[in-house]
Design a protein around this motif. Sequence first.
Motif, PDB file in Angstrom:
ATOM      1  N   LEU A   1      11.854  11.204   3.743  1.00 40.63           N
ATOM      2  CA  LEU A   1      11.532  12.288   4.662  1.00 40.63           C
ATOM      3  C   LEU A   1      11.271  13.571   3.883  1.00 40.63           C
ATOM      4  CD1 LEU A   1      11.301  13.353   7.515  1.00 40.63           C
ATOM      5  CD2 LEU A   1      13.732  13.759   7.505  1.00 40.63           C
TER       6      LEU A   1
ATOM      7  N   LEU B   1      19.830  14.421   7.023  1.00 37.38           N
ATOM      8  CA  LEU B   1      18.521  13.862   7.333  1.00 37.38           C
ATOM      9  C   LEU B   1      17.696  13.680   6.069  1.00 37.38           C
ATOM     10  CD1 LEU B   1      17.014  15.777  10.367  1.00 37.38           C
ATOM     11  CD2 LEU B   1      16.726  13.382   9.923  1.00 37.38           C
TER      12      LEU B   1
ATOM     13  N   ILE C   1       4.647   9.565   7.315  1.00 37.10           N
ATOM     14  CA  ILE C   1       5.912   9.304   6.626  1.00 37.10           C
ATOM     15  C   ILE C   1       7.037  10.064   7.306  1.00 37.10           C
ATOM     16  CG2 ILE C   1       7.163   9.555   4.460  1.00 37.10           C
ATOM     17  CD1 ILE C   1       4.620   9.266   2.987  1.00 37.10           C
ATOM     18  N   VAL C   2       6.759  11.338   7.627  1.00 38.39           N
ATOM     19  CA  VAL C   2       7.804  12.172   8.226  1.00 38.39           C
ATOM     20  C   VAL C   2       8.256  11.588   9.567  1.00 38.39           C
ATOM     21  CG1 VAL C   2       8.249  14.423   9.236  1.00 38.39           C
ATOM     22  CG2 VAL C   2       7.110  14.265   7.048  1.00 38.39           C
TER      23      VAL C   2
ATOM     24  N   PHE D   1       5.311  16.879   0.618  1.00 38.01           N
ATOM     25  CA  PHE D   1       3.931  16.488   0.409  1.00 38.01           C
ATOM     26  C   PHE D   1       2.998  17.186   1.402  1.00 38.01           C
ATOM     27  CE2 PHE D   1       0.515  13.385   1.269  1.00 38.01           C
ATOM     28  CZ  PHE D   1      -0.116  13.510   0.070  1.00 38.01           C
ATOM     29  N   MET D   2       3.427  17.221   2.666  1.00 43.64           N
ATOM     30  CA  MET D   2       2.603  17.903   3.664  1.00 43.64           C
ATOM     31  C   MET D   2       2.450  19.381   3.322  1.00 43.64           C
ATOM     32  SD  MET D   2       3.721  16.349   7.294  1.00 43.64           S
ATOM     33  CE  MET D   2       2.848  17.554   8.262  1.00 43.64           C
TER      34      MET D   2
ATOM     35  N   VAL E   1      -0.042  19.766   0.513  1.00 41.14           N
ATOM     36  CA  VAL E   1      -1.441  19.577   0.911  1.00 41.14           C
ATOM     37  C   VAL E   1      -1.920  20.763   1.748  1.00 41.14           C
ATOM     38  CG1 VAL E   1      -3.044  18.123   2.170  1.00 41.14           C
ATOM     39  CG2 VAL E   1      -1.256  17.089   0.841  1.00 41.14           C
TER      40      VAL E   1
ATOM     41  N   LEU F   1      -4.697  12.723   3.533  1.00 43.38           N
ATOM     42  CA  LEU F   1      -3.431  12.964   2.837  1.00 43.38           C
ATOM     43  C   LEU F   1      -2.415  13.621   3.755  1.00 43.38           C
ATOM     44  CD1 LEU F   1      -4.887  14.085  -0.553  1.00 43.38           C
ATOM     45  CD2 LEU F   1      -3.713  11.965  -0.039  1.00 43.38           C
ATOM     46  N   VAL F   2      -2.848  14.637   4.503  1.00 39.70           N
ATOM     47  CA  VAL F   2      -1.857  15.361   5.297  1.00 39.70           C
ATOM     48  C   VAL F   2      -1.357  14.494   6.454  1.00 39.70           C
ATOM     49  CG1 VAL F   2      -3.238  16.581   7.018  1.00 39.70           C
ATOM     50  CG2 VAL F   2      -1.258  17.661   6.058  1.00 39.70           C
TER      51      VAL F   2
ATOM     52  N   GLY G   1       7.959  13.315   2.299  1.00 32.93           N
ATOM     53  CA  GLY G   1       6.869  13.512   3.247  1.00 32.93           C
ATOM     54  C   GLY G   1       6.683  14.981   3.575  1.00 32.93           C
TER      55      GLY G   1
ATOM     56  N   HIS H   1      15.951   7.563  10.948  1.00 35.19           N
ATOM     57  CA  HIS H   1      17.250   8.227  10.914  1.00 35.19           C
ATOM     58  C   HIS H   1      17.979   8.059  12.235  1.00 35.19           C
ATOM     59  CE1 HIS H   1      20.183  11.193   9.559  1.00 35.19           C
ATOM     60  NE2 HIS H   1      20.142  11.683  10.778  1.00 35.19           N
ATOM     61  N   PHE H   2      17.247   8.140  13.344  1.00 38.39           N
ATOM     62  CA  PHE H   2      17.927   8.110  14.633  1.00 38.39           C
ATOM     63  C   PHE H   2      18.108   6.702  15.187  1.00 38.39           C
ATOM     64  CE2 PHE H   2      16.485  12.550  14.629  1.00 38.39           C
ATOM     65  CZ  PHE H   2      17.719  13.128  14.859  1.00 38.39           C
TER      66      PHE H   2
ATOM     67  N   GLU I   1      10.281   8.433   9.115  1.00 35.45           N
ATOM     68  CA  GLU I   1      11.631   8.595   8.584  1.00 35.45           C
ATOM     69  C   GLU I   1      12.564   9.213   9.617  1.00 35.45           C
ATOM     70  OE1 GLU I   1      12.900   7.510   5.716  1.00 35.45           O
ATOM     71  OE2 GLU I   1      10.975   6.506   5.472  1.00 35.45           O
ATOM     72  N   ILE I   2      12.013  10.094  10.460  1.00 33.95           N
ATOM     73  CA  ILE I   2      12.870  10.673  11.498  1.00 33.95           C
ATOM     74  C   ILE I   2      13.319   9.580  12.459  1.00 33.95           C
ATOM     75  CG2 ILE I   2      12.872  12.221  13.482  1.00 33.95           C
ATOM     76  CD1 ILE I   2      11.124  14.114  11.878  1.00 33.95           C
TER      77      ILE I   2
ATOM     78  N   PHE J   1      -1.227  11.270   6.385  1.00 30.77           N
ATOM     79  CA  PHE J   1      -0.377  10.262   5.742  1.00 30.77           C
ATOM     80  C   PHE J   1       1.038  10.819   5.557  1.00 30.77           C
ATOM     81  CE2 PHE J   1       0.952   8.360   1.541  1.00 30.77           C
ATOM     82  CZ  PHE J   1       1.241   7.102   2.042  1.00 30.77           C
ATOM     83  N   GLY J   2       1.112  12.080   5.099  1.00 29.85           N
ATOM     84  CA  GLY J   2       2.421  12.730   4.957  1.00 29.85           C
ATOM     85  C   GLY J   2       3.123  12.819   6.298  1.00 29.85           C
ATOM     86  N   LEU J   3       2.379  13.181   7.328  1.00 28.09           N
ATOM     87  CA  LEU J   3       2.967  13.304   8.660  1.00 28.09           C
ATOM     88  C   LEU J   3       3.501  11.956   9.137  1.00 28.09           C
ATOM     89  CD1 LEU J   3       3.413  15.165  11.084  1.00 28.09           C
ATOM     90  CD2 LEU J   3       1.262  14.350  11.987  1.00 28.09           C
TER      91      LEU J   3
ATOM     92  N   MET K   1       2.737   1.594  10.568  1.00 17.95           N
ATOM     93  CA  MET K   1       1.932   1.495   9.351  1.00 17.95           C
ATOM     94  C   MET K   1       1.177   0.177   9.299  1.00 17.95           C
ATOM     95  SD  MET K   1       2.023   4.067   7.274  1.00 17.95           S
ATOM     96  CE  MET K   1       2.958   5.515   6.845  1.00 17.95           C
TER      97      MET K   1
ATOM     98  N   PHE L   1      -4.412   9.332   9.803  1.00 18.86           N
ATOM     99  CA  PHE L   1      -3.544   8.274   9.289  1.00 18.86           C
ATOM    100  C   PHE L   1      -2.214   8.226  10.028  1.00 18.86           C
ATOM    101  CE2 PHE L   1      -4.254   5.895   5.187  1.00 18.86           C
ATOM    102  CZ  PHE L   1      -5.617   5.878   5.315  1.00 18.86           C
TER     103      PHE L   1
ATOM    104  N   TRP M   1       0.831  -1.211   0.000  1.00 23.99           N
ATOM    105  CA  TRP M   1       0.000   0.000   0.000  1.00 23.99           C
ATOM    106  C   TRP M   1       0.856   1.248   0.000  1.00 23.99           C
ATOM    107  CZ3 TRP M   1      -1.290   3.644   3.995  1.00 23.99           C
ATOM    108  CH2 TRP M   1      -0.547   3.478   5.162  1.00 23.99           C
TER     109      TRP M   1
ATOM    110  N   LEU N   1      -1.321  21.243  13.525  1.00 19.15           N
ATOM    111  CA  LEU N   1      -1.650  20.750  12.186  1.00 19.15           C
ATOM    112  C   LEU N   1      -3.131  20.420  12.034  1.00 19.15           C
ATOM    113  CD1 LEU N   1      -0.431  19.815   9.461  1.00 19.15           C
ATOM    114  CD2 LEU N   1      -0.420  17.534  10.403  1.00 19.15           C
TER     115      LEU N   1
END
Lengths: 383, 341
Positions: A336, A328, B142-143, A342-343, A346, B135-136, A339, B150-151, B146-147, B138-140, B265, B37, A264, B121
Amino acid sequence: MFNNPARNDWMLLAGFSAVILCLPILLEPIGAAYPALMQKFCIFGIFAIGFNILFGLTGYLSFGHAAFLGVGSYAAVWSFKLFTMNAIPAIVMAVFFAAAFAVVVGYVCLRRSGIYFSILTLAFAQMCYNLAYSVLTPLTNGETGLQLTLNDPRVVDGLFFEPSAGLPRVDLFGLPISGGGYAGFYLCAITLIVCFYIAMRIFRSPFGMMLRAIKSNQNRMRYTGFNTRPYLLAAFVISGMYAGLAGGLMAATDPLVGAERMQWTASGEVVLMTILGGVGTLVGPVLGAAVIKYFENIFSSFDDHALHGVLGFLPNSIENPIVSFLSLFVGDGWNLTLGVVFMLIVIFLPGGIMEGLRRIWNLFNRRPGNRDAMPVAQTQPAE
Amino acid sequence: MDAILLQILNGLDKGGAYALIALGLTLVFGTLGVVNFAHGALFMLGAFCAVTFNKLLNLESVVVDPEKTTAWGSPLETRTPYVEAWLGDFGVFLNDYSVPASIMLAIPVMLLLGIAMERGLIRHFYKRPHADQILVTFGLAIVIQEIIKHFFGANPIPQPAPDAFAGTVYVGQILGMGQTLAYPWWRIVYLLFSLGVIGAVFAFLQFTTYGMVVRAGMHDRQTVGFLGIDIERRFTVVFGLAAVVAGVAGVMYTPILPPDYHMGMEFLVLSFVVVVVGGMGSLGGAVAAGFLLGILQSFASMNEIKSLVPGIDHVIIYLVAVVILLTLPRGLLGRKGVMED
């Protein structure tokens, strides 16, 4: 001179085709003019155009479109394995199977709308993904991924040619398609132009108007006596066929399919592309796909070392924190960046890049009664 | 009989996690009308609170003793975690119980994060269509994901359960049903814990004035606003509460499933299905459906059933969701008029 909509469309199509066909020249300065990458632009462009026919016109947000892409890919590789290495039958099979699958999924999912539709499509896509990994292993080869082997039957090819040593390549009447040559790119490019034309016709047709009407107020459509479901199903199947076509081309240019193509997150990617480019516009999705794939390519290849190279002129005390912050976002952190962008899109620019361009255009061309060439894209739920 | 009981237990602890996440999702949806999401990402953040806490506890002082050598001839290193050095026995205890203890860290962190998220937000998306909210967030998601990647890297980081709960418990013996049925302690702890949290949330909503106002706001926020109550502010707190519930669910789940950055997810997709099956906006439905689907899933993964219908264990939840959505449009316990279409 812009008053004739039909001529405008022809000019748009001509311009679009010219740009796509000249990509190898146009992309030379930004270092993206190699076929394997441009191929990706075209394939994902097709995928996004198809997704946009559903989401942009009807407002139904599907989170399971990658499933159709996957079905198309598997169908195409099976065609290579069983019948012939020619790309045409494979693509036809991909589109056919994706369409058949879309009819089934669409018939079930379209009984609900709004967020329920999103979740139903998501459920279907996850189901396919899980099945492809487990029970359907004879069909999909599980985690290894489906690929060509030396002892595939290839019935049709066997009638005409002596089997050569080594794995055969996908071809189009002698032109090698797989392996990242220009023939592969032009096959994808021409398909993209044809798809673009078809999408344009759909956008301008009474059928397209109907879909837009469903988006703006489905209840009213029902009250006037329209049965909206066949229209929705048609849009869903068309968009599934686009996805299948993209999957078929993907398999033709690289005949190795893994199930992760159906996950997905892959469906999420096409949503990102469409939103980024501009929902409900013709050119937007292609643009979004190209931008995402291009920057994915650029950003992923950057690493700390490259960053130090770029920022080497700064004194060390400033350079190091900046590099560690920027790292990063590059390399593995590309998602990242995606994302965050994208945010931002939107939140601030729901119409995507196309709306941004239009705003800039309007800034410089402020004439009274400035007509809108394309309706401003709005993402509205199908409620 | 034992096998069936085992499957029910198996399903219950997984169902507990589903129920906790779905509860938060429903709470947010019922109060704010937002489809979040990023809720799975909050679950994952909770799990990483446990990881961080454990790492903090294990900061150690290294004393190299040049006199003594190890069997390999290198100088002997004595490592003592600072906590144990400072707090003595309590430090050892704390280290052992790092997972449950990290709830202390997770609650304030998740509460603050949740409130910041809502204020920063989500608040701006009340009036936007559901598609934009999806959508927003979903973007969050992902962010956030990924953070964390990274750590903490991409690999799962196993967390130990406290020694006292690390073994198995002979459930059969306790229930007087034969000797064979053994079950991991921690999973039972998780089940009890999730029941406790669910009970606490319900009690908060049902028996406190604050909760009463929130429920009134779920029903008709405008009228509550007319009565001079700052309902927005209460809803912000509810969002924080949902984040805390997801967070502690994640913390306690770490000994069962080593956390990695995309676990959120996976749970999110399932939790959405749970919410939909239970009925959008119905808290009881979310909890019931969470446990129900957990049990169904564990039954479907029994060998007897798998040999009957191959692959059923992978698709059962989705299949149930499709069937429920098509036959009962409101889900199992959905209220009338809440997001029916």
